[in-house]
Design a protein around this motif. Structure first.
Motif, short mmCIF file in Angstrom:
data_model
loop_
_atom_site.label_atom_id
_atom_site.label_comp_id
_atom_site.label_asym_id
_atom_site.label_seq_id
_atom_site.Cartn_x
_atom_site.Cartn_y
_atom_site.Cartn_z
N ARG A 1 44.63 79.40 -35.53
CA ARG A 1 44.16 78.20 -34.81
C ARG A 1 42.83 77.72 -35.37
NH1 ARG A 1 43.90 79.69 -28.70
NH2 ARG A 1 43.00 77.58 -28.56
N ARG B 1 40.64 73.20 -41.41
CA ARG B 1 41.29 72.39 -42.44
C ARG B 1 41.38 70.92 -42.01
NH1 ARG B 1 45.83 77.07 -42.72
NH2 ARG B 1 44.82 78.43 -44.27
N ASN B 2 41.72 70.70 -40.75
CA ASN B 2 41.82 69.33 -40.26
C ASN B 2 40.47 68.60 -40.31
OD1 ASN B 2 44.56 69.53 -39.72
ND2 ASN B 2 44.26 70.14 -37.59
N ALA B 3 39.39 69.37 -40.16
CA ALA B 3 38.05 68.79 -40.21
C ALA B 3 37.52 68.67 -41.63
CB ALA B 3 37.10 69.63 -39.36
N THR C 1 40.88 72.70 -28.14
CA THR C 1 42.24 72.79 -27.61
C THR C 1 42.31 73.91 -26.58
OG1 THR C 1 42.92 74.34 -29.36
CG2 THR C 1 43.25 71.98 -29.77
N THR D 1 37.89 74.77 -31.23
CA THR D 1 38.99 73.92 -31.70
C THR D 1 39.20 72.70 -30.82
OG1 THR D 1 40.64 75.15 -30.41
CG2 THR D 1 40.21 75.91 -32.67
N ALA E 1 43.42 76.19 -38.88
CA ALA E 1 44.02 74.86 -38.81
C ALA E 1 42.98 73.82 -38.42
CB ALA E 1 45.18 74.87 -37.81
N ALA E 2 42.13 74.14 -37.45
CA ALA E 2 41.09 73.21 -37.03
C ALA E 2 40.09 72.95 -38.15
CB ALA E 2 40.38 73.75 -35.79
#
Length: 212
Positions: free
Chosen positions: A34, A40-42, A194, A192, A37-38
């Motif tokens: 998790r 990488r998205n940022a 989330t 995150t 992924a956060a």
């Protein structure tokens, strides 16, 4: 501010140890994923670090074949996987150079073990001038026997010793030691943005007990 996630020692070596069935976080892999992924998205860097003790004959000896990331973790091609031979992730690796070249000034630290390699890395990172977030519930640890406990006692018996430090106390002590001094202690949900997923956590290795 350029940021990076540093994932420490989430490796198969720990799954071979008798104390892993008492780990605080059998769901360490999905929690780390998790965070990755956060990051990488940022557009943040993600760095994976493995602990190694060459020539030791232990499960941390690369010759044994266990010094590799746990199943379910898949670094991207541009994410470095560094190998360290010290507790912290800086001293015996090129981590500091990598982060400096990327212009990184803020780190999120997670991995195994909470009070050992993760805490040591967070302390050193702070001393090096990094702003540090410590993902407390994306770190894992196991009970610590008393220093006078017999060396030959099975671990399942050691955890019954009232002098053994349980995982909840270890995590709490680490949070107290780091917070306001070396790092900001945060949860995966906070980092995150989330909520925690519902349902049973996905186990890693043998779930076993989670306390003393």
């Amino acid at each position: 501010m350029n940021s990076a996630l540093v994932v420490i020692d989430v490796q198969n070596s720990f799954l071979q140890l008798p104390d892993w069935r008492h780990t605080s976080r059998p769901d360490i892999v999905p929690r780390v994923n998790r965070l990755a992924a956060a990051a990488r998205n940022a557009g943040d860097a993600v760095v994976w670090v493995l602990g190694s003790r060459p020539g030791s004959g232990s499960v941390f000896d690369p010759a044994r074949g266990f010094v590799r990331l746990m199943d379910g973790i898949r670094p991207l091609d541009d994410e470095p996987v560094l190998t360290k031979t010290a507790h912290n992730a800086f001293t015996t690796t090129g981590l500091h150079r990598f982060l400096t070249r990327r212009g990184v000034r803020k780190l999120t630290v997670c991995g195994i073990r909470t009070e050992q390699c993760c805490e040591t890395t967070a302390r050193l990172a702070s001393d090096l001038g990094f702003e540090v977030d410590f993902a407390i519930d994306a770190t894992a640890t196991t009970p610590i026997p008393h220093r006078d406990a017999p060396d030959d006692l099975p671990f399942d018996e050691l955890v019954q010793d009232p002098r053994t430090l349980g995982v909840d106390e270890i995590v709490d002590r680490t949070a107290y030691a780091l917070s306001g001094r070396f790092a900001t202690v945060k949860t995966v949900a906070e980092l995150t943005g989330t909520p925690e997923p519902t349902g049973n956590p996905e186990p890693t290795g043998n779930p076993g007990l989670t306390g003393d």
